[in-house]
Design a protein around this motif. Structure first.
Motif, PDB file in Angstrom:
ATOM      1  N   LEU A 130      51.351  27.073  41.857  1.00 52.06           N
ATOM      2  CA  LEU A 130      51.694  25.977  42.764  1.00 52.06           C
ATOM      3  C   LEU A 130      50.475  25.417  43.485  1.00 52.06           C
ATOM      4  N   ILE A 131      49.528  26.285  43.832  1.00 51.42           N
ATOM      5  CA  ILE A 131      48.392  25.912  44.676  1.00 51.42           C
ATOM      6  C   ILE A 131      47.115  25.897  43.845  1.00 51.42           C
ATOM      7  N   SER A 132      46.357  24.838  43.995  1.00 51.73           N
ATOM      8  CA  SER A 132      45.051  24.734  43.323  1.00 51.73           C
ATOM      9  C   SER A 132      43.941  25.051  44.323  1.00 51.73           C
ATOM     10  N   GLY A 133      42.724  25.229  43.820  1.00 52.88           N
ATOM     11  CA  GLY A 133      41.578  25.500  44.680  1.00 52.88           C
ATOM     12  C   GLY A 133      41.338  26.968  44.963  1.00 52.88           C
ATOM     13  N   LEU A 134      42.057  27.870  44.274  1.00 54.38           N
ATOM     14  CA  LEU A 134      41.858  29.294  44.467  1.00 54.38           C
ATOM     15  C   LEU A 134      40.779  29.806  43.520  1.00 54.38           C
ATOM     16  N   SER A 135      40.141  30.901  43.908  1.00 57.40           N
ATOM     17  CA  SER A 135      39.095  31.508  43.075  1.00 57.40           C
ATOM     18  C   SER A 135      39.586  32.885  42.635  1.00 57.40           C
ATOM     19  N   VAL A 136      40.251  32.927  41.491  1.00 53.28           N
ATOM     20  CA  VAL A 136      40.864  34.175  41.032  1.00 53.28           C
ATOM     21  C   VAL A 136      40.351  34.589  39.653  1.00 53.28           C
ATOM     22  N   GLY A 137      39.253  34.009  39.211  1.00 52.73           N
ATOM     23  CA  GLY A 137      38.687  34.385  37.924  1.00 52.73           C
ATOM     24  C   GLY A 137      37.818  35.629  38.046  1.00 52.73           C
ATOM     25  N   GLY A 138      37.949  36.545  37.112  1.00 51.94           N
ATOM     26  CA  GLY A 138      37.143  37.758  37.119  1.00 51.94           C
ATOM     27  C   GLY A 138      37.764  38.856  37.965  1.00 51.94           C
ATOM     28  N   PRO A 139      37.215  40.068  37.863  1.00 50.19           N
ATOM     29  CA  PRO A 139      37.790  41.215  38.574  1.00 50.19           C
ATOM     30  C   PRO A 139      37.459  41.271  40.062  1.00 50.19           C
ATOM     31  N   GLY A 140      36.378  40.600  40.484  1.00 48.19           N
ATOM     32  CA  GLY A 140      35.938  40.683  41.878  1.00 48.19           C
ATOM     33  C   GLY A 140      37.013  40.347  42.895  1.00 48.19           C
ATOM     34  N   PRO A 141      37.653  39.165  42.785  1.00 47.30           N
ATOM     35  CA  PRO A 141      38.687  38.821  43.764  1.00 47.30           C
ATOM     36  C   PRO A 141      39.827  39.829  43.820  1.00 47.30           C
ATOM     37  N   TRP A 142      40.220  40.354  42.659  1.00 41.09           N
ATOM     38  CA  TRP A 142      41.340  41.289  42.633  1.00 41.09           C
ATOM     39  C   TRP A 142      40.956  42.639  43.215  1.00 41.09           C
ATOM     40  N   LEU A 143      39.702  43.051  43.058  1.00 38.82           N
ATOM     41  CA  LEU A 143      39.245  44.282  43.690  1.00 38.82           C
ATOM     42  C   LEU A 143      39.242  44.144  45.208  1.00 38.82           C
TER      43      LEU A 143
END
Length: 282
Positions: A130-143
Motif C-alpha cells: 500500500l505504501i511506497s517510499g520504504l527501504s526494505v531491500g536486503g537483510p539489513g532492514p529486517w535485522l
C-alpha cells in the motif's frame, strides 16, 4: 530435574497452547484483525499526504511507527490478562504450584508476544504493497526490525505485568488506556515528533513507545528520512540504550511485584471479588 527449567518448559508449552487457542477462536481472531485493519485504513488516507516541505509522505513515516506502537501496546494486553486472571483465581492456582508463578509469567510472555507478531504480520504484509517510499531491500532492514522488536517486547511486557499487579479489577483497566493513548499522541507515531514543542519531545523520549517507533522507522525508511527526526539521526545507540534500560527495569521490578501480589492472594480474596462482581451484576 531442575524445577526452574521444568517451570520454564511448562510455561513455554502453556504459552503455545494459549496462542493456538487465540488463533482458532472467532472472537480472538476478530481482535487480531480489527486493529491492523483500522491502521491500514489510516495509512490509506495518509499515503499521499506530504510532511511540510520535506517531500516525505506521512504514510511512509507512520507505517513503521505504527509497528512500534503495536509492540508497545503489548504491555496493555499483558496488564489486562494478568488482572483478569487475578480476578478469577487463575493466579491463585498458579501460586499453589511449585514455581507456578514463574511458569505462568513465561506462558503469558510467550502467548502475548506470539499474538503481537501475528498482528504485526497482518498489518505489515499488506502495508508494504500500500505504501511506497520504504527501504526494505536486503537483510539489513529486517535485522534492524528484528532486534528493535525483540528488545521492545522485553522492555514493555514486564511493565505490563507490573501494571496488571497494581490493578485489582478489569473494570479499572480504563485508567491505563488513557495515559497510553496520551503517550502515543506525543511519541511521533502519526506525525514527526520534531514538529512538536521541545518540552513535549523530552517527555516522549522518556517512554519506550517513542524509541520503538524510532527504531522501526530506522529499519524501514531510507536514510534521508532521518532529516525529520530529532538531531536528524536514527540514534541506534540511544534506541538500544533506552529500550535496554526499560527492559532491565521491568525484569528487576516485575518478579518482585508479582511475588508480593501473589502472597496477598487467597481463596477468601478471590471469593470476595467474585461476590462483589455478582452484586454489581444483580
Amino acid at each position: 530435574m531442575n524445577p526452574t527449567a521444568t517451570a520454564l518448559r511448562a510455561g513455554w508449552s502453556r504459552g503455545l497452547i494459549e496462542l493456538r487457542q487465540t488463533l482458532t477462536n472467532g472472537g480472538d481472531l476478530f481482535n487480531h484483525f480489527f486493529w491492523p485493519v483500522l491502521m491500514l485504513a489510516t495509512l490509506f488516507f495518509l499515503r499521499d499526504v506530504s510532511f511540510e516541505q520535506s517531500g516525505f509522505m506521512l504514510g511512509a513515516l507512520a507505517l513503521p511507527s505504527i509497528l512500534g506502537m503495536n509492540a508497545a501496546m503489548g504491555m496493555v494486553t499483558m496488564s489486562q490478562i494478568l488482572t483478569a486472571d487475578r480476578e478469577d483465581g487463575t493466579l491463585l492456582r498458579a501460586k499453589a504450584t511449585p514455581h507456578g508463578m514463574q511458569g505462568y509469567l513465561v506462558g503469558k510472555v510467550v502467548s502475548v508476544s506470539g499474538g503481537l507478531l501475528v498482528d504485526v504480520a497482518i498489518f505489515l504484509i499488506p502495508a508494504l504493497f500500500l505504501i511506497s517510499g520504504l527501504s526494505v531491500g536486503g537483510p539489513g532492514p529486517w535485522l534492524t526490525l528484528s532486534w528493535v522488536l525483540a528488545l521492545g517486547l522485553v522492555a514493555t511486557l514486564p511493565l505490563g505485568a507490573v501494571l496488571g499487579s497494581v490493578f485489582t479489577s478489569t473494570r479499572s483497566q480504563g485508567l491505563l488506556t488513557l495515559p497510553i493513548l496520551a503517550m502515543i499522541a506525543i511519541s511521533g507515531i502519526f506525525y514527526p515528533i520534531a514538529a512538536l514543542p521541545e518540552w513535549v519531545q523530552w517527555i516522549a523520549q522518556g517512554f519506550p513507545i517513542y524509541w520503538l517507533g524510532l527504531g522501526m522507522r530506522s529499519a524501514l525508511l531510507p536514510g534521508s528520512a532521518a532529516a525529520v527526526e530529532i538531531d536528524e539521526s536514527w540514534r541506534h545507540l540511544e534506541t538500544a540504550g533506552a529500550l535496554g534500560a526499560w527492559a532491565v527495569l521491568g525484569l528487576l521490578v516485575a518478579p518482585v511485584v508479582l511475588r508480593r501480589m501473589a502472597r496477598r492472594e487467597s481463596g477468601s480474596t478471590v471469593a470476595e471479588r467474585r461476590e462483589r462482581a455478582l452484586r454489581r451484576v444483580g
